[in-house]
Motif scaffolding. Sequence first.
Motif, short mmCIF file in Angstrom:
data_model
loop_
_atom_site.label_atom_id
_atom_site.label_comp_id
_atom_site.label_asym_id
_atom_site.label_seq_id
_atom_site.Cartn_x
_atom_site.Cartn_y
_atom_site.Cartn_z
N GLY A 1 0.77 -1.24 0.00
CA GLY A 1 0.00 0.00 0.00
C GLY A 1 0.79 1.28 0.00
O GLY A 1 0.22 2.36 0.15
N ALA A 2 2.12 1.20 -0.16
CA ALA A 2 2.93 2.41 -0.07
C ALA A 2 2.51 3.50 -1.03
O ALA A 2 2.43 4.68 -0.66
N SER A 3 2.21 3.12 -2.29
CA SER A 3 1.81 4.14 -3.26
C SER A 3 0.51 4.82 -2.82
O SER A 3 0.33 6.02 -3.02
N GLY A 4 -0.40 4.06 -2.23
CA GLY A 4 -1.64 4.63 -1.71
C GLY A 4 -1.40 5.52 -0.51
O GLY A 4 -1.99 6.60 -0.39
N TYR A 5 -0.53 5.08 0.41
CA TYR A 5 -0.22 5.90 1.59
C TYR A 5 0.44 7.21 1.17
O TYR A 5 0.15 8.27 1.72
N LEU A 6 1.35 7.11 0.20
CA LEU A 6 2.03 8.32 -0.27
C LEU A 6 1.04 9.29 -0.92
O LEU A 6 1.14 10.50 -0.73
N ALA A 7 0.11 8.74 -1.69
CA ALA A 7 -0.91 9.58 -2.31
C ALA A 7 -1.75 10.27 -1.24
O ALA A 7 -2.02 11.47 -1.33
N LEU A 8 -2.15 9.52 -0.24
CA LEU A 8 -2.98 10.07 0.83
C LEU A 8 -2.23 11.14 1.60
O LEU A 8 -2.77 12.22 1.90
N MET A 9 -0.98 10.88 1.92
CA MET A 9 -0.18 11.86 2.67
C MET A 9 0.08 13.11 1.85
O MET A 9 0.16 14.22 2.39
N ALA A 10 0.20 12.94 0.51
CA ALA A 10 0.39 14.10 -0.36
C ALA A 10 -0.85 14.98 -0.34
O ALA A 10 -0.75 16.21 -0.27
N ILE A 11 -2.02 14.36 -0.39
CA ILE A 11 -3.28 15.11 -0.37
C ILE A 11 -3.45 15.87 0.93
O ILE A 11 -3.95 17.00 0.96
N PHE A 12 -3.00 15.26 2.04
CA PHE A 12 -3.13 15.90 3.35
C PHE A 12 -1.90 16.73 3.69
O PHE A 12 -1.69 17.11 4.84
N SER A 13 -1.06 17.01 2.68
CA SER A 13 0.07 17.93 2.80
C SER A 13 1.12 17.51 3.83
O SER A 13 1.66 18.36 4.56
N PHE A 14 1.42 16.22 3.92
CA PHE A 14 2.52 15.77 4.75
C PHE A 14 3.83 16.19 4.09
O PHE A 14 3.93 16.29 2.87
N SER A 15 4.86 16.42 4.89
CA SER A 15 6.15 16.80 4.34
C SER A 15 6.82 15.58 3.72
O SER A 15 6.58 14.44 4.11
N VAL A 16 7.68 15.83 2.73
CA VAL A 16 8.39 14.76 2.04
C VAL A 16 9.23 13.94 3.02
O VAL A 16 9.35 12.71 2.88
N SER A 17 9.81 14.60 4.01
CA SER A 17 10.67 13.91 4.97
C SER A 17 9.90 12.89 5.82
O SER A 17 10.48 11.94 6.35
N VAL A 18 8.60 13.07 5.92
CA VAL A 18 7.75 12.15 6.69
C VAL A 18 7.17 11.06 5.78
O VAL A 18 7.01 9.91 6.19
N MET A 19 6.88 11.41 4.55
CA MET A 19 6.19 10.49 3.64
C MET A 19 6.97 9.20 3.39
O MET A 19 6.43 8.10 3.52
#
Length: 247
Positions: free
Chosen positions: A30-48
């Motif tokens: 699910g990493a690609s999905g988690y990354l997409a979700l975190m991108a939408i919720f504006s998580f920082s790259v260092s956390v993603m």
Amino acid sequence: MTILNNDSLILFCLLLAVIAFLYASVGHGGASGYLALMAIFSFSVSVMKPSALLLNLFVSGISFFFYYKKDFFKPKLFYPFAITSVPAAFIGGMVPLENTIYKIILGLVLIIAALRLFGFFNNKEKEPTKINIPLAMIIGFGIGLLSGMLGIGGGVILSPILLLLGWATLKETAAISSLFIFVNSVAGLSGYFLDGKSIPTESFYLVPIAVFGGMLGAYYGSGYFTNKVLKYVLATVIVMASIKLIV
């Protein structure tokens, strides 16, 4: 980690569980999905990146357990990819990417994930074809390197390749992909740690949510359950995130 209000946090957790459920049902972490979700919720790259790899470990491990119990795992189809992907993922985990480059590459990878979920890749089982070991090793290296760099397990790329080349059935592909994702995630995190970085403490709070969704998804997916409508919804979310990342 980005600060979310109560409503946003609840929505994020619900979507996280759904993503883990959907991906685990087809043998993915699910990493690609988690990354997409975190991108939408504006998580920082260092956390993603570290968060996605951490969740990948748990969900892909659970998924492999269920598919292995159903006797879908074929070691001879797994080892040629793993032999080269693991060291490549370790190297990729040490490669620092400038934020803009990271987002563009990740966006393109997420489009591949979305196309697969939308059914643009032929998911029908082809006549079995004997695996080409040298080619599999080359493919494994490329996927592993990209996986370590981006913080994904690589299953979203490996699965359509296995199916399109006729090297594995749908269920065998799920079993192989889940373990492939697990070992690449371990290697990617190892390279990440060796570079002196650490996983944000808050990331561990997401694990129980992903594990819950992953267990349900792996249980139903390895047996008899899939849900195409929800997969299309997930693919739409990934497309939105990829556009946001690239643009």
